[in-house]
Design a protein around this motif. Structure first.
Motif, short mmCIF file in Angstrom:
data_model
loop_
_atom_site.label_atom_id
_atom_site.label_comp_id
_atom_site.label_asym_id
_atom_site.label_seq_id
_atom_site.Cartn_x
_atom_site.Cartn_y
_atom_site.Cartn_z
N GLY A 1 2.63 12.11 2.98
CA GLY A 1 2.24 11.98 1.60
C GLY A 1 1.44 10.74 1.29
N GLY A 2 1.38 9.78 2.14
CA GLY A 2 0.64 8.55 1.89
C GLY A 2 1.09 7.49 2.86
N GLY A 3 0.57 6.31 2.68
CA GLY A 3 1.00 5.21 3.55
C GLY A 3 0.17 5.14 4.83
N LEU A 4 0.80 4.63 5.86
CA LEU A 4 0.09 4.28 7.09
C LEU A 4 0.17 5.37 8.14
CD1 LEU A 4 1.37 0.63 7.32
CD2 LEU A 4 -0.87 1.41 6.59
N PRO A 5 -0.76 5.34 9.12
CA PRO A 5 -0.68 6.29 10.23
C PRO A 5 0.59 6.07 11.04
CG PRO A 5 -2.79 5.13 10.19
CD PRO A 5 -1.89 4.46 9.22
N ASN A 6 1.05 7.10 11.72
CA ASN A 6 2.20 6.97 12.60
C ASN A 6 1.90 5.94 13.69
OD1 ASN A 6 3.48 8.90 11.18
ND2 ASN A 6 3.28 10.52 12.70
N VAL A 7 2.93 5.23 14.06
CA VAL A 7 2.77 4.27 15.15
C VAL A 7 2.47 5.02 16.44
CG1 VAL A 7 3.99 2.56 16.56
CG2 VAL A 7 4.29 2.57 14.09
N VAL B 1 -5.73 -1.00 -0.21
CA VAL B 1 -5.64 -1.95 0.91
C VAL B 1 -6.33 -3.26 0.54
CG1 VAL B 1 -6.37 -2.37 3.29
CG2 VAL B 1 -5.51 -0.13 2.65
N GLY B 2 -7.49 -3.16 -0.13
CA GLY B 2 -8.20 -4.37 -0.53
C GLY B 2 -7.38 -5.22 -1.48
N GLN B 3 -6.74 -4.58 -2.48
CA GLN B 3 -5.93 -5.32 -3.45
C GLN B 3 -4.73 -5.96 -2.78
OE1 GLN B 3 -5.18 -2.04 -6.06
NE2 GLN B 3 -6.96 -2.47 -7.39
N ALA B 4 -4.06 -5.21 -1.90
CA ALA B 4 -2.85 -5.72 -1.26
C ALA B 4 -3.18 -6.89 -0.34
CB ALA B 4 -2.17 -4.60 -0.47
N VAL C 1 0.83 -1.20 0.00
CA VAL C 1 0.00 0.00 0.00
C VAL C 1 0.86 1.25 0.00
CG1 VAL C 1 -1.72 1.31 1.33
CG2 VAL C 1 -1.91 -1.19 1.16
N ALA C 2 1.95 1.23 0.79
CA ALA C 2 2.83 2.39 0.89
C ALA C 2 3.50 2.69 -0.45
CB ALA C 2 3.88 2.15 1.96
N ALA C 3 3.72 1.65 -1.27
CA ALA C 3 4.34 1.86 -2.58
C ALA C 3 3.42 2.59 -3.54
CB ALA C 3 4.75 0.51 -3.17
N GLY C 4 2.14 2.65 -3.21
CA GLY C 4 1.20 3.46 -3.99
C GLY C 4 0.56 2.79 -5.17
N LYS C 5 0.82 1.48 -5.38
CA LYS C 5 0.26 0.79 -6.55
C LYS C 5 -0.89 -0.14 -6.20
CE LYS C 5 4.53 0.97 -9.25
NZ LYS C 5 5.54 0.18 -10.02
N HIS C 6 -1.18 -0.28 -4.91
CA HIS C 6 -2.25 -1.16 -4.47
C HIS C 6 -3.16 -0.43 -3.48
CE1 HIS C 6 0.78 -4.08 -5.79
NE2 HIS C 6 -0.17 -5.01 -5.83
#
Length: 516
Positions: free
Chosen positions: A314-320, A188-191, A181-186
């Protein structure tokens, strides 16, 4: 020469991963227990007094859960105008509302079951997302015209169950999904479909199906079609929209400290605004309300999220999120107990309960059954009883019958707590005939034993100490409160506690006969 076996297909690999993950989740004893508890709470109906009593009893049966719900009802978001602390679960349900306490209890069950995972940081990120989504769902349900709209908050809570279970039970693949998901090509459902052989939504649906959660809630987890959402044609479709929107808002709030008015918030409004009757002002109000309630919910569970950045990444997951210890001390038990089980601070607990019930009556907004529950709960918790019930006369059958109860084996003991209304020479009839509050410190004393009716000796053979508080107005014997322990109570009941118990009973008598 035998030909070589063909290599396994990618599809068979993902099927094995999916099956292994489901077996791991469903075969876990702790997860089985969680599922049973979740199903029990979800199935509690709010349509009658029985539902409120069942929820109160369920919360009271778990000391940690009791303390968390009480802390929640005493946070800034819910604190009463008078500032009087809430000390009973019955009043917490009255103050917060049945469905709010029910959803909070479900959230707390998830926290208790999953927060001690070996991968605590990832799990806690997903836990906070679930908690926040449930609050968004609850805000939308408050303004909905659909009957049973509150189920949307439960759907929103479970919308994130897939990532939560993956983080807890298969962390390596959870990290793979996040990386894609973080790579930006998927999406969450696809990944999740690529790595697990099942989407997170489908995983959530499968697990909730195993837990026997109602189908309307399970269906609400299904993904929505892309693009702008139209006004729902049915309650089920609306619940799907609420669950999806709630999760999107939750993720947004985890990424930024001030999401209102940002491009991400505007994008969510463009997608969901028409369907959910939201505009910029309503969206801003919803975000502010959810943030306040989220802070209260985290505070009630001793959870402190790490401060958020001012701007979204810019994208990806929430901060831990770095969260503090989840356990928390048992506030009520801090003072300790006598060997009988009676708390040393019984007086303080009784006083708080009297104030609680007095305020409930003064508000004029509580039904009689809610007051009965609050009085019974105060006696049960403050005095450390193992079983407590209120018994009222049934004129049609000519009997006294237990109506509600708390404590061990409450259902079977309540069902058996029945005795004839005709006057008799036993402790219960004598108490009512003389309007005498009885506090028996040792029920095995020969003279007391002689006054115990046969049905009581059979139903509660190990009751060693008990109280009987008759409900009598004039000559009308309405019933009584009964509560007992399995241990003798040589410490007795000092005058200050006795006065508070009488005051507690007096509040109920005043409600039963307001003109007396």
């Amino acid at each position: 020469m035998a030909s070589a076996s063909p290599p396994p297909s990618p599809g068979s690999d993902t099927r094995r991963v999916r099956a292994a993950l489901m077996n791991k989740i469903c075969g876990d004893e702790d997860m089985f227990a969680l599922g049973s508890s979740v199903a029990h709470v979800v199935q509690m109906a709010s349509s009658d007094d029985r539902g409120a009593h069942e929820l109160a009893y369920y919360v009271l049966s778990d000391v940690a859960l009791t303390q968390r719900v009480l802390r929640l009802s005493n946070t800034v978001s819910y604190r009463t105008a008078s500032g009087t602390p809430v000390t009973t679960i019955s009043r917490a349900i009255s103050l917060l509302g049945f469905n709010s306490v029910k959803t909070a209890a479900l959230a707390m069950l998830l926290v208790d079951a999953l927060s001690n995972s070996a991968h605590a940081q990832s799990v806690r990120v997903e836990l906070e997302a679930s908690l926040c989504a449930s609050l968004v769902g609850r805000e939308l349900a408050r303004n909905s015209f659909y009957q049973g709209a509150e189920e949307a908050s439960i759907g929103a809570l479970f919308k994130n169950l897939g990532p939560l279970l993956a983080a807890s039970h298969d962390h390596a693949r959870y990290r793979e999904i996040n990386a894609l998901v973080a790579a930006g090509k998927h999406t969450v459902g696809q990944a999740s479909q690529e790595v697990l052989g099942t989407s997170y939504d489908a995983l959530s649906e499968a697990v909730l199906g195993e837990w026997k959660i109602p189908e309307v809630i399970v269906r609400s987890l299904a993904p929505l079609p892309p693009g702008v959402q139209k006004v729902a044609a049915s309650r089920g479709e609306w619940m799907r929209q609420v669950a999806s929107f709630s999760m999107d808002v939750s993720r947004m709030m985890a990424r930024m400290a001030h999401p209102a008015g940002t491009n991400e918030a505007k994008a969510l409004l463009a997608r969901y605004g028409a369907a959910l009757n939201l505009d910029a002002a309503k969206m801003e109000e919803l975000l502010a309300s959810v943030e306040r309630e989220m802070n209260g919910l985290l505070e009630s569970m001793n959870m402190k999220p790490q401060p958020k950045p001012d701007e979204a990444p810019g994208g990806g997951l929430p901060n831990v999120l770095m969260l503090a210890s989840l356990g928390g001390a048992d506030d009520a038990g801090a003072a300790g107990c006598h060997p009988s089980g009676k708390p040393y601070n019984a007086r303080d607990l009784l006083l708080a309960g009297v104030q609680d019930v007095t305020q409930m009556r003064a508000s004029g907004q509580n039904r009689l059954n809610e007051l009965i529950l609050a009085v019974l709960e105060t006696l049960y918790r403050s005095m450390g009883f193992r079983f407590a019930t209120v018994v009222l006369q049934d004129a049609r059958s000519g009997q006294y019958r237990a109506r509600v109860a708390f404590g061990e084996q409450e259902e079977s003991r309540k069902a058996g707590f029945v005795f004839p209304a005709e006057s008799g020479r036993d402790v219960f009839h004598l108490a009512m005939e003389n309007a005498a509050d009885l506090m028996i410190s040792d029920a095995t004393a020969p003279k007391i034993r002689e006054l115990l009716p046969a049905w009581h000796r059979k139903l509660l053979p190990d009751a060693r100490s008990f109280i009987v508080l008759p409900l009598v107005v004039g000559k009308a014997q309405l019933g009584l409160f009964y509560a007992d322990r399995a241990h003798a109570a040589p410490e007795g009941v000092p005058p200050d506690e006795t006065a508070l118990i009488k005051a507690l009973k007096g509040q109920l008598l005043a409600a039963l006969c307001p003109s007396s």
